[in-house]
Scaffold this active site. Structure first.
Site, PDB file in Angstrom:
ATOM      1  N   LYS A 278      -0.801  34.386  39.424  1.00 57.27           N
ATOM      2  CA  LYS A 278      -2.024  34.593  40.219  1.00 57.27           C
ATOM      3  C   LYS A 278      -2.355  36.065  40.484  1.00 57.27           C
ATOM      4  O   LYS A 278      -3.515  36.413  40.655  1.00 57.27           O
ATOM      5  CB  LYS A 278      -1.917  33.839  41.554  1.00 57.27           C
TER       6      LYS A 278
ATOM      7  N   GLY B 205       3.297  34.978  52.111  1.00 55.46           N
ATOM      8  CA  GLY B 205       3.173  34.927  50.657  1.00 55.46           C
ATOM      9  C   GLY B 205       1.726  34.662  50.278  1.00 55.46           C
ATOM     10  O   GLY B 205       0.813  34.756  51.116  1.00 55.46           O
TER      11      GLY B 205
HETATM   12  P1  NAP Z   1       5.310  32.789  48.112  1.00 54.97           P
HETATM   13  O1  NAP Z   1       4.261  33.777  47.775  1.00 54.97           O
HETATM   14  O2  NAP Z   1       6.581  32.791  47.328  1.00 54.97           O
HETATM   15  O3  NAP Z   1       5.686  33.004  49.686  1.00 54.97           O
HETATM   16  C1  NAP Z   1       6.704  32.282  50.264  1.00 54.97           C
HETATM   17  C2  NAP Z   1       6.717  32.470  51.774  1.00 54.97           C
HETATM   18  O4  NAP Z   1       7.735  31.590  52.302  1.00 54.97           O
HETATM   19  C3  NAP Z   1       7.082  33.869  52.245  1.00 54.97           C
HETATM   20  O5  NAP Z   1       6.445  34.109  53.476  1.00 54.97           O
HETATM   21  C4  NAP Z   1       8.607  33.775  52.441  1.00 54.97           C
HETATM   22  O6  NAP Z   1       9.117  34.654  53.391  1.00 54.97           O
HETATM   23  C5  NAP Z   1       8.733  32.362  52.999  1.00 54.97           C
HETATM   24  N1  NAP Z   1      10.050  31.782  52.727  1.00 54.97           N
HETATM   25  C6  NAP Z   1      10.511  31.343  51.534  1.00 54.97           C
HETATM   26  N2  NAP Z   1      11.771  30.880  51.673  1.00 54.97           N
HETATM   27  C7  NAP Z   1      12.093  31.042  52.979  1.00 54.97           C
HETATM   28  C8  NAP Z   1      13.250  30.773  53.747  1.00 54.97           C
HETATM   29  N3  NAP Z   1      14.336  30.230  53.188  1.00 54.97           N
HETATM   30  N4  NAP Z   1      13.231  31.048  55.071  1.00 54.97           N
HETATM   31  C9  NAP Z   1      12.134  31.596  55.635  1.00 54.97           C
HETATM   32  N5  NAP Z   1      10.997  31.889  54.965  1.00 54.97           N
HETATM   33  C10 NAP Z   1      10.987  31.623  53.650  1.00 54.97           C
HETATM   34  O7  NAP Z   1       4.766  31.320  48.037  1.00 54.97           O
HETATM   35  P2  NAP Z   1       3.246  30.827  48.296  1.00 54.97           P
HETATM   36  O8  NAP Z   1       2.470  30.915  47.035  1.00 54.97           O
HETATM   37  O9  NAP Z   1       2.737  31.523  49.509  1.00 54.97           O
HETATM   38  O10 NAP Z   1       3.446  29.260  48.586  1.00 54.97           O
HETATM   39  C11 NAP Z   1       4.066  28.840  49.779  1.00 54.97           C
HETATM   40  C12 NAP Z   1       3.896  27.334  49.963  1.00 54.97           C
HETATM   41  O11 NAP Z   1       2.517  26.992  50.035  1.00 54.97           O
HETATM   42  C13 NAP Z   1       4.482  26.490  48.836  1.00 54.97           C
HETATM   43  O12 NAP Z   1       5.163  25.411  49.425  1.00 54.97           O
HETATM   44  C14 NAP Z   1       3.280  25.999  48.065  1.00 54.97           C
HETATM   45  O13 NAP Z   1       3.506  24.739  47.464  1.00 54.97           O
HETATM   46  C15 NAP Z   1       2.252  25.885  49.183  1.00 54.97           C
HETATM   47  N6  NAP Z   1       0.871  26.007  48.665  1.00 54.97           N
HETATM   48  C16 NAP Z   1       0.046  24.925  48.801  1.00 54.97           C
HETATM   49  C17 NAP Z   1      -1.249  24.993  48.328  1.00 54.97           C
HETATM   50  C18 NAP Z   1      -2.157  23.796  48.475  1.00 54.97           C
HETATM   51  O14 NAP Z   1      -3.194  23.735  47.785  1.00 54.97           O
HETATM   52  N7  NAP Z   1      -1.867  22.859  49.339  1.00 54.97           N
HETATM   53  C19 NAP Z   1      -1.721  26.165  47.706  1.00 54.97           C
HETATM   54  C20 NAP Z   1      -0.848  27.255  47.594  1.00 54.97           C
HETATM   55  C21 NAP Z   1       0.453  27.154  48.077  1.00 54.97           C
HETATM   56  P3  NAP Z   1       9.583  36.159  52.982  1.00 54.97           P
HETATM   57  O15 NAP Z   1       8.324  36.974  52.939  1.00 54.97           O
HETATM   58  O16 NAP Z   1      10.509  36.556  54.056  1.00 54.97           O
HETATM   59  O17 NAP Z   1      10.259  36.068  51.633  1.00 54.97           O
END
Ligand code: NAP
Length: 287
Positions: free
Chosen positions: A74, A136
């Site tokens: 992305k 994220g």
């Molecule tokens: P990302 O860019 O990898 O960001 C992940 C986020 O989660 C960061 O804030 C990270 O914190 C935190 N995190 C990950 N593991 C963690 C842990 N063990 N403890 C505490 N915090 C943790 O991922 P993303 O693209 O934002 O996606 C995140 C979620 O949103 C996913 O589950 C995805 O499926 C969902 N999502 C859903 C839709 C939808 O259409 N419904 C669209 C997009 C995403 P740090 O910054 O500290 O690493």
């Protein structure tokens, strides 16, 4: 049987990411095309980081009308488009490519998708205090979705520096007062809406939720989790116990796809049909 034949004049669209096997986008886009009478097929493409450039230019050469873009491409996609729509600039990510003769235009439909899914559930964030957990890509979309109308935004993340980066990025586009916190159990904030955007609650992190969840949900009336698999995360279970209105990520997923479908095919979908298709997808999911 007639529906199974692909004609030479049909448009081809798809989604690129890696991994891609889990994606629900083909299901949604093909259901929309079938129900709305749009002659189009939508297919998944597994594309590695190394092959991304060739994949995008190859898709354009093949005349692919639209592509959705998912993890991990992305951000990288900014390099391969001829124009970036303002929404994608704000969210800092491209999730939709729309064909033009000279190349693809990069869009982002996640923020509008989330806003539509909240509106569908009659959630109002005008003048409300909104907490966003995570920093994220999904948090950038959540911020963009609510920032125009929210009174204040609180960003809470495990890594505080990433929350600061999100705040600084958004300050270029919005003047909503924004406060940043590190995720911890005793975070007492008086908020109306909490949007959980981290991966905590799915896959191997299924039985987890952000540390601040219980404390934050005490004051909130609405809890949103962007995860939809599982349907009800631990975060939403706790929110339900606290009598919050609970919303999972399926609506966001569905509406970002509908907006992408409209952009790719240069059409406007009839609202009644859009709702009907959503209900059918949900009914089939329950079977
Ligand atoms: P990302 O860019 O990898 O960001 C992940 C986020 O989660 C960061 O804030 C990270 O914190 C935190 N995190 C990950 N593991 C963690 C842990 N063990 N403890 C505490 N915090 C943790 O991922 P993303 O693209 O934002 O996606 C995140 C979620 O949103 C996913 O589950 C995805 O499926 C969902 N999502 C859903 C839709 C939808 O259409 N419904 C669209 C997009 C995403 P740090 O910054 O500290 O690493």
């Amino acid at each position: 049987m007639k529906d199974m034949y692909i004609k030479g004049s049909d448009s081809v669209c798809g989604v690129i990411g890696n991994p891609i096997a889990h994606t629900l986008s083909p299901l949604i886009h093909n259901a929309l095309a079938k129900s709305l009478g749009q002659r189009a097929v939508y297919v998944p493409f597994c594309v590695t980081k190394e092959n991304l450039k060739e994949a995008v230019f190859g898709a354009h050469a093949l005349g692919i009308k639209g592509l959705n873009v998912t993890m991990p491409h992305k951000q990288e996609m900014f390099k391969y488009v001829v124009e970036v729509a303002s929404e994608a600039q704000k969210v800092g990510a491209i999730n939709t490519l729309v064909y033009t003769e000279t190349g693809y235009i990069g869009h982002n439909t996640d923020a509008k998708g989330l806003a539509l899914s909240l509106k569908e559930q009659h959630v109002v964030w005008n003048g409300k205090k909104v907490a966003i957990i995570g920093s994220g890509g999904a948090a950038y979309a959540a911020y963009t979705a609510v920032a125009d109308e929210a009174l204040e935004i609180y960003i809470i993340n495990r890594t505080k520096e990433k929350a600061e980066t999100l705040k600084a990025h958004m300050a270029q586009y919005f003047d909503t007062p924004t406060f940043v916190y590190e995720d911890c159990e005793d975070l007492v904030l008086d908020v109306d809406i909490v949007i959980q955007t981290t991966g905590l609650g799915m896959g191997s992190l299924k039985n987890q939720m952000p540390k601040c969840s219980k404390c934050l949900l005490k004051s909130a009336q609405v809890a949103v989790d962007l995860i939809y698999e599982p349907w009800e995360t631990l975060f939403l279970k706790v929110a339900k116990e606290q009598e919050c209105k609970c919303i999972n990520g399926f609506g966001m997923l569905y509406y970002q796809a509908v907006i992408a479908f409209e952009l790719m095919h240069h059409i406007s979908c009839e609202q009644e049909k859009v709702l009907q298709i959503k209900h059918e997808l949900l009914k089939n999911k329950e079977k």
